[in-house]
Design a protein around this motif. Structure first.
Motif, PDB file in Angstrom:
ATOM      1  N   SER A  49      -5.387 -24.963   1.961  1.00 25.45           N
ATOM      2  CA  SER A  49      -4.342 -24.478   2.876  1.00 25.45           C
ATOM      3  C   SER A  49      -3.227 -25.506   3.022  1.00 25.45           C
ATOM      4  N   GLN A  91      -3.731 -16.401   7.969  1.00 24.09           N
ATOM      5  CA  GLN A  91      -4.962 -15.784   8.500  1.00 24.09           C
ATOM      6  C   GLN A  91      -4.638 -14.955   9.738  1.00 24.09           C
ATOM      7  N   GLN A  92      -3.849 -15.559  10.622  1.00 23.04           N
ATOM      8  CA  GLN A  92      -3.455 -14.860  11.843  1.00 23.04           C
ATOM      9  C   GLN A  92      -2.190 -14.075  11.536  1.00 23.04           C
ATOM     10  N   GLN A 150      -2.394  -6.945   9.484  1.00 17.43           N
ATOM     11  CA  GLN A 150      -2.173  -7.822   8.335  1.00 17.43           C
ATOM     12  C   GLN A 150      -1.301  -7.130   7.287  1.00 17.43           C
ATOM     13  N   ASP A 168      -2.582 -17.308   2.727  1.00 17.29           N
ATOM     14  CA  ASP A 168      -3.546 -18.303   3.172  1.00 17.29           C
ATOM     15  C   ASP A 168      -4.731 -17.610   3.830  1.00 17.29           C
ATOM     16  N   GLU A 169      -5.789 -17.407   3.065  1.00 17.93           N
ATOM     17  CA  GLU A 169      -6.988 -16.706   3.543  1.00 17.93           C
ATOM     18  C   GLU A 169      -6.634 -15.462   4.363  1.00 17.93           C
ATOM     19  N   PRO A 170      -5.909 -14.524   3.766  1.00 22.67           N
ATOM     20  CA  PRO A 170      -5.350 -13.398   4.530  1.00 22.67           C
ATOM     21  C   PRO A 170      -6.397 -12.452   5.099  1.00 22.67           C
ATOM     22  N   THR A 171      -7.638 -12.534   4.610  1.00 25.78           N
ATOM     23  CA  THR A 171      -8.657 -11.596   5.116  1.00 25.78           C
ATOM     24  C   THR A 171      -9.728 -12.284   5.946  1.00 25.78           C
ATOM     25  N   SER A 172      -9.603 -13.595   6.169  1.00 21.98           N
ATOM     26  CA  SER A 172     -10.734 -14.297   6.801  1.00 21.98           C
ATOM     27  C   SER A 172     -10.896 -13.954   8.279  1.00 21.98           C
ATOM     28  N   ALA A 173      -9.839 -13.449   8.916  1.00 20.97           N
ATOM     29  CA  ALA A 173      -9.971 -13.088  10.334  1.00 20.97           C
ATOM     30  C   ALA A 173     -10.322 -11.607  10.522  1.00 20.97           C
ATOM     31  N   SER A 200      -8.314 -17.906  -1.049  1.00 20.69           N
ATOM     32  CA  SER A 200      -9.201 -16.834  -0.602  1.00 20.69           C
ATOM     33  C   SER A 200     -10.634 -17.092  -1.035  1.00 20.69           C
TER      34      SER A 200
END
Length: 249
Positions: A49, A91-92, A150, A168-173, A200
């Motif tokens: 990140s 992420q958020q 998102q 940046d980890e678009p699905t982690s949340a 990801s």
């Protein structure tokens, strides 16, 4: 061979923390070519990140250089021009809660791109359709699921006509059942030829969309290869251990 659209050269980044200095990036070098999808994987704290955030100067690097479409980010005069070419999805979702989905996608178009209300609205509607949310234009973020928020955030980034998209980890949340709807939008973008750098853990997406995979650990790039090679025959023991952990847990 085309010129790389992103050239990352020997980038170092250190953070001061209460526990002392953390050397987050240790001389990272990477090139990304136009239309390429590069997926960066690695354990948490490996610098993925941080590297992404250095590309559009959300983090300042200590040394090295990053050249985006011929412009060095070390030169402060370039920074707005560079940011205009880069869309970023975090992420958020960072949507404005007091604006509708449509309003969120229109805002930066009006302010930064100076588009007329009509033009911004037409573009926002087209993009909502593209991310599968045509019927949700008048909904506020609080009325949307995480996956829908998102997708609005992706549409908002695309509204600026970026040449490059950073994820940046678009699905982690997101809850598991919402991950696919976001990855589907990203897959479609990749197929349309968007240059993408994606941090990801979604290996199915990496396998389907990545031209190249980058494995990072402890601030260094350990391996750069194709998804096929990474999953069937990684070169490094550290890569192997990491993949065993995430593919078989």
């Amino acid at each position: 061979m085309a010129e790389p659209i992103i050239q990352i050269k020997e980038v170092h980044k250190r953070f001061r923390t209460t526990r002392g200095i953390i050397h987050a990036l240790k001389g990272v070098t990477l090139e990304v070519y136009p239309g390429e999808v590069v997926v960066i994987i690695g354990p948490s704290g490996s610098g993925k990140s941080t590297l992404l955030r250095c590309i559009n100067r959300l983090e300042h690097m200590d040394s090295g250089d990053i050249i985006v479409d011929g412009m060095s980010i070390r030169d402060a005069k370039n920074i707005n021009a560079i940011r205009a070419e880069i869309g970023m999805v975090f992420q958020q979702f960072n949507l404005f809660p007091d604006r509708t989905a449509l309003g969120n996608i229109m805002l930066a178009q009006r302010v930064v791109r100076k588009r007329s209300k009509k033009e911004a609205e037409e573009k926002a509607m087209r993009l909502l359709e593209r991310v599968g949310l045509a019927g949700w234009a008048d909904h506020y973020p609080g009325q949307l699921s995480g996956g829908q928020q998102q997708r609005v955030a992706i549409a908002r980034a695309l509204a600026m006509d970026p040449k490059i998209m950073l994820f940046d980890e678009p699905t982690s949340a997101l809850d598991p059942e919402m991950i696919k709807e976001v990855l589907d939008v990203m897959l479609a973008l990749a197929k349309d030829g968007m240059t993408m750098v994606v941090v990801s853990h979604e290996m199915g997406f990496a396998r389907a969309a990545a031209d190249r995979m980058v494995f990072m650990d402890e601030g260094e790039i350990i391996e750069i290869t194709t998804p096929e090679k990474l999953f069937t025959n990684p070169e490094h023991e550290r890569t192997r251990q990491f993949l065993d952990k995430i593919l078989h847990h």
